[in-house]
Design an enzyme around this catalytic site. Structure first.
Site, PDB file in Angstrom:
ATOM      1  N   SER A  24     -17.563  -3.991   0.731  1.00 52.28           N
ATOM      2  CA  SER A  24     -16.271  -3.811   1.376  1.00 52.28           C
ATOM      3  C   SER A  24     -16.275  -4.289   2.822  1.00 52.28           C
ATOM      4  O   SER A  24     -15.254  -4.191   3.491  1.00 52.28           O
ATOM      5  CB  SER A  24     -15.844  -2.341   1.296  1.00 52.28           C
ATOM      6  OG  SER A  24     -16.927  -1.498   1.491  1.00 52.28           O
ATOM      7  N   HIS A  51     -13.798  -7.691  -4.269  1.00 56.38           N
ATOM      8  CA  HIS A  51     -13.657  -6.365  -3.670  1.00 56.38           C
ATOM      9  C   HIS A  51     -12.573  -5.578  -4.394  1.00 56.38           C
ATOM     10  O   HIS A  51     -11.371  -5.845  -4.211  1.00 56.38           O
ATOM     11  CB  HIS A  51     -13.331  -6.538  -2.176  1.00 56.38           C
ATOM     12  CG  HIS A  51     -13.232  -5.263  -1.419  1.00 56.38           C
ATOM     13  ND1 HIS A  51     -12.535  -5.147  -0.241  1.00 56.38           N
ATOM     14  CD2 HIS A  51     -13.735  -4.031  -1.662  1.00 56.38           C
ATOM     15  CE1 HIS A  51     -12.609  -3.908   0.201  1.00 56.38           C
ATOM     16  NE2 HIS A  51     -13.334  -3.210  -0.645  1.00 56.38           N
ATOM     17  N   GLU A  59      -9.622  -8.098  -3.749  1.00 58.03           N
ATOM     18  CA  GLU A  59      -9.707  -9.041  -2.633  1.00 58.03           C
ATOM     19  C   GLU A  59     -10.869  -9.994  -2.948  1.00 58.03           C
ATOM     20  O   GLU A  59     -11.983  -9.536  -3.237  1.00 58.03           O
ATOM     21  CB  GLU A  59      -9.985  -8.225  -1.363  1.00 58.03           C
ATOM     22  CG  GLU A  59      -9.751  -8.943  -0.075  1.00 58.03           C
ATOM     23  CD  GLU A  59      -9.928  -7.976   1.132  1.00 58.03           C
ATOM     24  OE1 GLU A  59     -10.747  -7.047   1.059  1.00 58.03           O
ATOM     25  OE2 GLU A  59      -9.238  -8.195   2.141  1.00 58.03           O
ATOM     26  N   ASN A  89     -10.389  -3.953   5.138  1.00 56.62           N
ATOM     27  CA  ASN A  89     -11.012  -2.926   5.975  1.00 56.62           C
ATOM     28  C   ASN A  89     -10.948  -3.222   7.465  1.00 56.62           C
ATOM     29  O   ASN A  89     -11.033  -2.299   8.279  1.00 56.62           O
ATOM     30  CB  ASN A  89     -12.446  -2.673   5.520  1.00 56.62           C
ATOM     31  CG  ASN A  89     -12.447  -1.778   4.302  1.00 56.62           C
ATOM     32  OD1 ASN A  89     -11.698  -0.797   4.248  1.00 56.62           O
ATOM     33  ND2 ASN A  89     -13.247  -2.114   3.300  1.00 56.62           N
TER      34      ASN A  89
HETATM   35  N1  CAA Z   1     -10.119   7.457 -11.318  1.00 62.20           N
HETATM   36  C1  CAA Z   1      -9.192   7.080 -12.191  1.00 62.20           C
HETATM   37  N2  CAA Z   1      -7.910   7.454 -12.119  1.00 62.20           N
HETATM   38  C2  CAA Z   1      -7.573   8.308 -11.143  1.00 62.20           C
HETATM   39  C3  CAA Z   1      -8.498   8.772 -10.187  1.00 62.20           C
HETATM   40  C4  CAA Z   1      -9.833   8.323 -10.319  1.00 62.20           C
HETATM   41  N3  CAA Z   1     -10.773   8.665  -9.435  1.00 62.20           N
HETATM   42  N4  CAA Z   1      -7.852   9.588  -9.334  1.00 62.20           N
HETATM   43  C5  CAA Z   1      -6.567   9.645  -9.736  1.00 62.20           C
HETATM   44  N5  CAA Z   1      -6.408   8.862 -10.816  1.00 62.20           N
HETATM   45  C6  CAA Z   1      -5.181   8.661 -11.581  1.00 62.20           C
HETATM   46  C7  CAA Z   1      -4.740   9.964 -12.171  1.00 62.20           C
HETATM   47  O1  CAA Z   1      -5.436  10.253 -13.362  1.00 62.20           O
HETATM   48  C8  CAA Z   1      -3.276   9.695 -12.414  1.00 62.20           C
HETATM   49  O2  CAA Z   1      -3.137   8.907 -13.561  1.00 62.20           O
HETATM   50  P1  CAA Z   1      -1.903   9.113 -14.537  1.00 62.20           P
HETATM   51  O3  CAA Z   1      -0.745   8.444 -13.883  1.00 62.20           O
HETATM   52  O4  CAA Z   1      -2.335   8.435 -15.770  1.00 62.20           O
HETATM   53  O5  CAA Z   1      -1.737  10.589 -14.716  1.00 62.20           O
HETATM   54  C9  CAA Z   1      -2.897   8.790 -11.234  1.00 62.20           C
HETATM   55  O6  CAA Z   1      -4.141   8.265 -10.711  1.00 62.20           O
HETATM   56  C10 CAA Z   1      -2.202   9.573 -10.156  1.00 62.20           C
HETATM   57  O7  CAA Z   1      -3.057  10.662  -9.821  1.00 62.20           O
HETATM   58  P2  CAA Z   1      -2.542  12.106  -9.420  1.00 62.20           P
HETATM   59  O8  CAA Z   1      -1.209  12.358 -10.059  1.00 62.20           O
HETATM   60  O9  CAA Z   1      -3.646  13.063  -9.676  1.00 62.20           O
HETATM   61  O10 CAA Z   1      -2.431  12.074  -7.855  1.00 62.20           O
HETATM   62  P3  CAA Z   1      -1.639  11.107  -6.908  1.00 62.20           P
HETATM   63  O11 CAA Z   1      -0.302  10.743  -7.430  1.00 62.20           O
HETATM   64  O12 CAA Z   1      -1.761  11.753  -5.584  1.00 62.20           O
HETATM   65  O13 CAA Z   1      -2.508   9.748  -6.882  1.00 62.20           O
HETATM   66  C11 CAA Z   1      -4.153   8.390  -5.955  1.00 62.20           C
HETATM   67  C12 CAA Z   1      -3.851   9.725  -6.597  1.00 62.20           C
HETATM   68  C13 CAA Z   1      -3.877   7.257  -6.952  1.00 62.20           C
HETATM   69  C14 CAA Z   1      -5.614   8.400  -5.596  1.00 62.20           C
HETATM   70  C15 CAA Z   1      -3.209   8.207  -4.703  1.00 62.20           C
HETATM   71  O14 CAA Z   1      -3.319   9.337  -3.878  1.00 62.20           O
HETATM   72  C16 CAA Z   1      -3.519   6.983  -3.888  1.00 62.20           C
HETATM   73  O15 CAA Z   1      -3.113   5.882  -4.219  1.00 62.20           O
HETATM   74  N6  CAA Z   1      -4.258   7.173  -2.770  1.00 62.20           N
HETATM   75  C17 CAA Z   1      -4.659   6.069  -1.907  1.00 62.20           C
HETATM   76  C18 CAA Z   1      -5.845   5.381  -2.505  1.00 62.20           C
HETATM   77  C19 CAA Z   1      -6.310   4.235  -1.669  1.00 62.20           C
HETATM   78  O16 CAA Z   1      -5.788   3.882  -0.639  1.00 62.20           O
HETATM   79  N7  CAA Z   1      -7.381   3.598  -2.165  1.00 62.20           N
HETATM   80  C20 CAA Z   1      -8.018   2.535  -1.464  1.00 62.20           C
HETATM   81  C21 CAA Z   1      -9.131   3.066  -0.656  1.00 62.20           C
HETATM   82  S1  CAA Z   1      -9.929   1.810   0.254  1.00 62.20           S
HETATM   83  C22 CAA Z   1     -11.018   1.160  -0.851  1.00 62.20           C
HETATM   84  O17 CAA Z   1     -11.203   1.569  -1.943  1.00 62.20           O
HETATM   85  C23 CAA Z   1     -11.748  -0.020  -0.409  1.00 62.20           C
HETATM   86  C24 CAA Z   1     -12.754   0.102   0.598  1.00 62.20           C
HETATM   87  O18 CAA Z   1     -13.373  -0.896   0.807  1.00 62.20           O
HETATM   88  C25 CAA Z   1     -13.061   1.314   1.369  1.00 62.20           C
END
Ligand code: CAA
Length: 303
Positions: free
Chosen positions: A126, A160, A172, A210
């Site tokens: 990342s 990514h 990415e 990032n």
């Molecule tokens: N694995 C798989 N699916 C997951 C999961 C996981 N760890 N966590 C949540 N989900 C799924 C849930 O099962 C749910 O699926 P359904 O629609 O089938 O029911 C869906 O995501 C929505 O989950 P929730 O209803 O429990 O909760 P939510 O609506 O709050 O969504 C979230 C959870 C998708 C994580 C949302 O909060 C979100 O998009 N957060 C931001 C995530 C983000 O920004 N990610 C990028 C991080 S940076 C990165 O990864 C790169 C890096 O280099 C650091």
């Protein structure tokens, strides 16, 4: 317009069965319908990952998104193997281990030693220089700048994915200085087959994602440190005021505080720009081994 290059991946290998590696194996097996060889040095991690995969597939079936037969087929496509030598039949390897340059360099040297130069070697880093990783992807005794070294390094690319991989729509794509056009086109085509949209970033520290996200998270931590607002008020402001799915402190916990710190250190070391200097509070939390959601304690507490 020329036809897109097919990814040609008949067998994928994923190295690392943590949240990213497992998610990549999941979308490859379910969406791209490609057999996956999965390896992690920790058997417990593999078991945890497979249990999560079973849970996610069962949920998709229960919600009517896929048939039970699709879930069974996807699960059967994932085979746990013992190490890099077992990746011999793969056309593409995706490395998804922790953000540690030395570890990745050792792994890519090993992959170059064990696998044919036609195998695409992708890293899910990342923030680390994909060019540096590519320079390590040469067989023993081969100089990276030699014709053989360049041939070996041109199949390395940054791919990514974002967490949670089954949900997040983006990949990415990061070409190293050495990456060939055909490697880049095949990697893009594979990410699309996994159901993702693709953006391309130059190989700068942190890439587009990032380099923009981490100063935002770090600034939120500094505001907490300064006592400008509570953790809840910082997060709620961004969540409800700007429609972010999570506030920045929640997101930091979700990504992993150790990962956030490692990325920020790479950004700061790679640019010298003070806007990337990690906050003392983040450093101390990682010193305390508070890594966020993955081990139960970060800015918030988790069961
Ligand atoms: N694995 C798989 N699916 C997951 C999961 C996981 N760890 N966590 C949540 N989900 C799924 C849930 O099962 C749910 O699926 P359904 O629609 O089938 O029911 C869906 O995501 C929505 O989950 P929730 O209803 O429990 O909760 P939510 O609506 O709050 O969504 C979230 C959870 C998708 C994580 C949302 O909060 C979100 O998009 N957060 C931001 C995530 C983000 O920004 N990610 C990028 C991080 S940076 C990165 O990864 C790169 C890096 O280099 C650091």
């Amino acid at each position: 317009m020329a036809a897109p290059i097919a990814h040609g991946v008949k067998q994928l290998a994923v190295l690392g069965a943590g949240q990213m590696g497992l998610g990549i194996a999941f979308v490859a097996a379910l969406r791209a319908k490609v057999p996956v060889l999965l390896h992690d040095r920790s058997p417990e991690q593999v078991q945890k990952g497979l249990a999560l995969m079973d849970k996610l597939l069962a949920k998709d079936v229960a919600k009517g998104r896929i048939q039970q037969g699709d879930a069974t087929e996807a699960r059967d496509r994932v085979q746990v193997v013992n190490g890099v030598p077992a990746f011999r039949d793969a056309d593409m390897v995706i490395e998804a281990v922790s953000e540690n340059l030395q570890l990745k360099q050792t792994i890519f040297a090993d992959l170059a030693k064990e696998l044919s130069p036609s195998v695409i070697l992708a890293t899910n880093t990342s923030s680390i220089s994909v060019t540096k990783i590519a320079a390590s992807a040469v067989p023993p005794g081969v100089a990276p700048a030699s014709a053989e070294g360049q041939k070996s390094a041109e199949r390395v690319v940054g791919l990514h994915f974002f967490n949670p991989v089954p949900v997040m729509k983006l990949v990415e794509l990061i070409p190293a200085l050495q990456t060939s056009d055909s490697t880049l086109a095949r990697a893009r085509s594979f990410a699309i087959a996994c159901g993702k949209e693709v953006t391309v970033s130059k190989d700068v520290p942190g890439f587009v994602s990032n380099a923009l996200l981490m100063p935002f998270i770090n600034e939120a931590i500094m505001w907490l440190e300064k006592g400008v607002a509570t953790r809840e008020d910082i997060d709620t402001t961004l969540r409800l005021g700007m429609n972010h799915p999570m506030g920045p402190l929640q997101l930091a916990d979700f990504i992993g505080l150790d990962t956030c710190l490692a990325i920020q250190q790479t950004l700061y070391a790679g640019t010298g720009d003070s806007k990337y200097r990690p906050s003392v509070l983040l450093e101390r939390m990682v010193d305390a081994q508070w890594y966020g959601k993955k081990n139960g304690k970060g800015f918030y507490e988790y069961d």
